[in-house]
Design an enzyme around this catalytic site. Structure first.
Site, PDB file in Angstrom:
ATOM      1  N   ALA A 121       1.126  -1.302  -0.037  1.00  0.00           N
ATOM      2  CA  ALA A 121       0.056   0.233  -0.839  1.00  0.00           C
ATOM      3  C   ALA A 121       0.562   1.485  -0.189  1.00  0.00           C
ATOM      4  O   ALA A 121       0.425   2.463  -1.121  1.00  0.00           O
ATOM      5  CB  ALA A 121      -1.236   0.255   1.131  1.00  0.00           C
ATOM      6  N   ASN A 177      10.792   1.487   1.955  1.00  0.00           N
ATOM      7  CA  ASN A 177      10.201   1.718   2.691  1.00  0.00           C
ATOM      8  C   ASN A 177       9.922   2.554   3.956  1.00  0.00           C
ATOM      9  O   ASN A 177      11.278   2.828   4.364  1.00  0.00           O
ATOM     10  CB  ASN A 177       9.211  -0.063   3.657  1.00  0.00           C
ATOM     11  CG  ASN A 177       7.808  -0.001   4.524  1.00  0.00           C
ATOM     12  OD1 ASN A 177       6.772   0.050   3.353  1.00  0.00           O
ATOM     13  ND2 ASN A 177       8.043   0.113   5.357  1.00  0.00           N
ATOM     14  N   ARG A 207      -1.666   0.823   8.162  1.00  0.00           N
ATOM     15  CA  ARG A 207      -1.307   0.910   8.999  1.00  0.00           C
ATOM     16  C   ARG A 207      -1.107   2.376   9.716  1.00  0.00           C
ATOM     17  O   ARG A 207      -0.301   1.716  11.015  1.00  0.00           O
ATOM     18  CB  ARG A 207      -0.295  -0.186   8.827  1.00  0.00           C
ATOM     19  CG  ARG A 207      -0.318  -1.986   9.421  1.00  0.00           C
ATOM     20  CD  ARG A 207      -0.071  -3.185   9.562  1.00  0.00           C
ATOM     21  NE  ARG A 207      -0.604  -4.193   9.643  1.00  0.00           N
ATOM     22  CZ  ARG A 207      -1.237  -5.133   7.961  1.00  0.00           C
ATOM     23  NH1 ARG A 207      -1.427  -4.265   7.290  1.00  0.00           N
ATOM     24  NH2 ARG A 207      -2.326  -5.542   8.417  1.00  0.00           N
ATOM     25  N   HIS A 222      -3.950  -9.583  -3.757  1.00  0.00           N
ATOM     26  CA  HIS A 222      -5.739  -9.475  -2.899  1.00  0.00           C
ATOM     27  C   HIS A 222      -6.238  -9.043  -4.258  1.00  0.00           C
ATOM     28  O   HIS A 222      -7.219  -8.344  -3.910  1.00  0.00           O
ATOM     29  CB  HIS A 222      -5.406  -8.728  -2.488  1.00  0.00           C
ATOM     30  CG  HIS A 222      -4.330  -8.555  -1.424  1.00  0.00           C
ATOM     31  ND1 HIS A 222      -3.134  -8.068   0.162  1.00  0.00           N
ATOM     32  CD2 HIS A 222      -3.181 -10.138  -0.653  1.00  0.00           C
ATOM     33  CE1 HIS A 222      -2.167  -8.868   0.857  1.00  0.00           C
ATOM     34  NE2 HIS A 222      -2.238  -9.598   0.371  1.00  0.00           N
ATOM     35  N   VAL A 256      -5.254  -2.975  -4.657  1.00  0.00           N
ATOM     36  CA  VAL A 256      -5.885  -3.309  -5.449  1.00  0.00           C
ATOM     37  C   VAL A 256      -6.336  -2.485  -5.897  1.00  0.00           C
ATOM     38  O   VAL A 256      -7.372  -2.363  -6.453  1.00  0.00           O
ATOM     39  CB  VAL A 256      -7.354  -4.040  -4.876  1.00  0.00           C
ATOM     40  CG1 VAL A 256      -7.021  -5.199  -3.818  1.00  0.00           C
ATOM     41  CG2 VAL A 256      -7.291  -3.175  -3.092  1.00  0.00           C
ATOM     42  N   CYS A 284     -22.868 -16.027 -10.439  1.00  0.00           N
ATOM     43  CA  CYS A 284     -22.689 -16.847 -11.765  1.00  0.00           C
ATOM     44  C   CYS A 284     -21.053 -16.877 -12.061  1.00  0.00           C
ATOM     45  O   CYS A 284     -20.806 -16.828 -13.476  1.00  0.00           O
ATOM     46  CB  CYS A 284     -23.529 -16.309 -12.667  1.00  0.00           C
ATOM     47  SG  CYS A 284     -23.118 -14.632 -13.430  1.00  0.00           S
ATOM     48  N   THR A 337       0.566   5.107  -1.200  1.00  0.00           N
ATOM     49  CA  THR A 337      -0.434   6.556   0.062  1.00  0.00           C
ATOM     50  C   THR A 337       0.110   7.936  -1.209  1.00  0.00           C
ATOM     51  O   THR A 337      -0.349   8.972  -1.249  1.00  0.00           O
ATOM     52  CB  THR A 337       0.860   6.219   0.836  1.00  0.00           C
ATOM     53  OG1 THR A 337       1.769   6.735   0.685  1.00  0.00           O
ATOM     54  CG2 THR A 337       0.032   5.155   1.811  1.00  0.00           C
TER      55      THR A 337
HETATM   56  P1  CNA Z   1       0.471  -2.057   5.241  1.00  0.00           P
HETATM   57  O1  CNA Z   1       1.099  -2.787   6.154  1.00  0.00           O
HETATM   58  O2  CNA Z   1       0.114  -0.462   5.282  1.00  0.00           O
HETATM   59  O3  CNA Z   1       2.291  -1.066   5.409  1.00  0.00           O
HETATM   60  C1  CNA Z   1       2.424   0.002   4.101  1.00  0.00           C
HETATM   61  C2  CNA Z   1       3.624   0.148   4.707  1.00  0.00           C
HETATM   62  O4  CNA Z   1       4.115   1.794   3.850  1.00  0.00           O
HETATM   63  C3  CNA Z   1       3.904   0.764   5.767  1.00  0.00           C
HETATM   64  O5  CNA Z   1       4.878   0.804   6.407  1.00  0.00           O
HETATM   65  C4  CNA Z   1       4.069   2.368   6.053  1.00  0.00           C
HETATM   66  O6  CNA Z   1       5.798   2.783   6.803  1.00  0.00           O
HETATM   67  C5  CNA Z   1       5.166   2.445   4.464  1.00  0.00           C
HETATM   68  N1  CNA Z   1       4.386   3.382   3.369  1.00  0.00           N
HETATM   69  C6  CNA Z   1       3.134   4.565   3.513  1.00  0.00           C
HETATM   70  N2  CNA Z   1       3.513   6.063   3.480  1.00  0.00           N
HETATM   71  C7  CNA Z   1       4.826   5.574   2.396  1.00  0.00           C
HETATM   72  C8  CNA Z   1       5.733   6.199   1.318  1.00  0.00           C
HETATM   73  N3  CNA Z   1       5.261   7.215   0.903  1.00  0.00           N
HETATM   74  N4  CNA Z   1       6.966   5.435   0.375  1.00  0.00           N
HETATM   75  C9  CNA Z   1       7.578   4.990   1.187  1.00  0.00           C
HETATM   76  N5  CNA Z   1       6.719   3.945   2.109  1.00  0.00           N
HETATM   77  C10 CNA Z   1       5.768   4.040   2.445  1.00  0.00           C
HETATM   78  O7  CNA Z   1       0.541  -2.261   3.545  1.00  0.00           O
HETATM   79  P2  CNA Z   1       0.613  -3.787   2.777  1.00  0.00           P
HETATM   80  O8  CNA Z   1       0.613  -3.566   2.098  1.00  0.00           O
HETATM   81  O9  CNA Z   1       2.155  -3.999   3.975  1.00  0.00           O
HETATM   82  O10 CNA Z   1       0.169  -4.185   3.778  1.00  0.00           O
HETATM   83  C11 CNA Z   1      -0.789  -5.196   3.375  1.00  0.00           C
HETATM   84  C12 CNA Z   1      -2.413  -4.831   2.886  1.00  0.00           C
HETATM   85  C13 CNA Z   1      -2.283  -3.343   2.459  1.00  0.00           C
HETATM   86  C14 CNA Z   1      -2.891  -5.451   1.329  1.00  0.00           C
HETATM   87  O11 CNA Z   1      -3.663  -6.467   1.943  1.00  0.00           O
HETATM   88  C15 CNA Z   1      -3.598  -4.352   1.008  1.00  0.00           C
HETATM   89  O12 CNA Z   1      -4.447  -5.158  -0.696  1.00  0.00           O
HETATM   90  C16 CNA Z   1      -4.205  -3.637   1.408  1.00  0.00           C
HETATM   91  N6  CNA Z   1      -3.915  -1.661   0.957  1.00  0.00           N
HETATM   92  C17 CNA Z   1      -3.689  -1.741  -0.575  1.00  0.00           C
HETATM   93  C18 CNA Z   1      -4.161  -0.652  -0.710  1.00  0.00           C
HETATM   94  C19 CNA Z   1      -3.931  -0.362  -2.387  1.00  0.00           C
HETATM   95  O13 CNA Z   1      -4.735  -1.390  -3.483  1.00  0.00           O
HETATM   96  N7  CNA Z   1      -3.183   1.069  -2.909  1.00  0.00           N
HETATM   97  C20 CNA Z   1      -4.416   0.496   0.152  1.00  0.00           C
HETATM   98  C21 CNA Z   1      -4.976   0.201   1.879  1.00  0.00           C
HETATM   99  C22 CNA Z   1      -4.119  -0.945   2.480  1.00  0.00           C
END
Ligand code: CNA
Length: 261
Positions: free
Chosen positions: A30, A227, A42, A128, A110, A139, A34
């Site tokens: 994710a 990250n 998180r 995901h 997603v 269906c 952002t």
């Molecule tokens: P997470 O657990 O929310 O972690 C996101 C990580 O990204 C964190 O450790 C942050 O420190 C880091 N982060 C945030 N912004 C930045 C940035 N600008 N640059 C670098 N790092 C950054 O999300 P994960 O993806 O690890 O967890 C998996 C989940 C989140 C999955 O099930 C996804 O489907 C789900 N998700 C997806 C979306 C999307 O599709 N955009 C949005 C929200 C959640």
């Protein structure tokens, strides 16, 4: 977000690793999106500070009509996935494909932003699912979110399948659902056979997706983690950069362009 200057020595080192690699796999979470305006789960202000994770369990979605109405209102009104555009990090990953370096993208997201940035959809493994698609649980027909939203906007009711009146569900993996088996198998295979895995914007705490770095390391690949916050795999990585994904990946592209010319 993070105002510290970018660590240029590490960026040069990442560019050098990409230059000497032939099968780069990028693994995103994710955090890569952002900067496109989609909150992660998180981080402070993330989705879990505004929504109840329980509403994203498959059991509740199936038995609770109010949960389905909430989901539908979120899809209709949040505009999150309609309005978001790919950012510098997505574009950098697409560029890696255009120069022949990228084996594939494995994503937990997603939001469809890798495809919209220019990555070939056949090279994007979505563990995901994809929010832009809606699936009928009766269906199994798939519809675009846009086509269903048009019907949905005409009434307050949760729309049902235009073909069989079955229950419609966003084509994403809810808690309690299995990951798509073939996609996961292919993703694991690419991770195990790549020569460089670059993780961008994932807390690496959601399994089984978080096994991807283990498969890559186990297969002998180098591991880069970009990250904002620390991850449980930082100690196993060859290079760790705690900085925003967009600025970091743009700087990596710039450094790599210089090396390749
Ligand atoms: P997470 O657990 O929310 O972690 C996101 C990580 O990204 C964190 O450790 C942050 O420190 C880091 N982060 C945030 N912004 C930045 C940035 N600008 N640059 C670098 N790092 C950054 O999300 P994960 O993806 O690890 O967890 C998996 C989940 C989140 C999955 O099930 C996804 O489907 C789900 N998700 C997806 C979306 C999307 O599709 N955009 C949005 C929200 C959640």
């Amino acid at each position: 977000m993070n105002d510290r200057p970018l660590p240029l020595d590490k960026i040069e080192a990442v560019a050098a690793l990409i230059a000497e690699s032939n099968r780069v796999v990028v693994f995103t979470g994710a955090g890569v999106s952002t900067e496109s305006g989609i909150p992660d789960f998180r981080s402070p202000g993330g989705i879990w500070s505004r929504f109840d994770p329980d509403d994203f369990t498959i059991d509740k979605f199936l038995y609770d009509p109010e949960c389905r109405r909430k989901q539908w209102r979120f899809l209709l009104n949040s505009g999150l996935f309609d309005q978001a555009e790919p950012n510098e990090a997505h574009r950098a990953v697409a560029w890696l494909e255009s120069i022949g370096k990228l084996q594939c993208v494995i994503t937990q997201n997603v939001d469809d932003l890798h495809q919209r940035a220019g990555n070939d959809p056949s090279r994007v493994y979505e563990l995901h699912g994809n929010m832009r698609w809606i699936k009928c649980l009766g269906c199994y027909e798939r519809f675009t979110l846009g086509s269903i939203l048009q019907t949905g906007r005409e009434s307050d009711e949760v729309p049902s399948c235009p073909h069989c009146r079955g229950l419609l569900k966003p084509d994403v993996i809810f808690f309690g659902e299995a990951l798509p088996e073939q996609t996961l198998r292919e993703a694991n295979r690419h991770a195990a056979t790549c020569d460089l895995l670059i993780v961008i914007g994932s807390s690496l705490v959601v399994y089984p997706a978080a096994y991807i770095p283990i498969y890559a390391k186990g297969g002998g690949a180098k591991l880069v983690i970009i990250n904002l916050s620390e991850t449980p795999y930082d100690a196993n990585a060859d290079i760790v950069i705690h900085a925003p994904a967009g600025a970091t990946m743009s700087a990596v592209v710039e450094a790599l362009r210089k090396r390749l010319h």
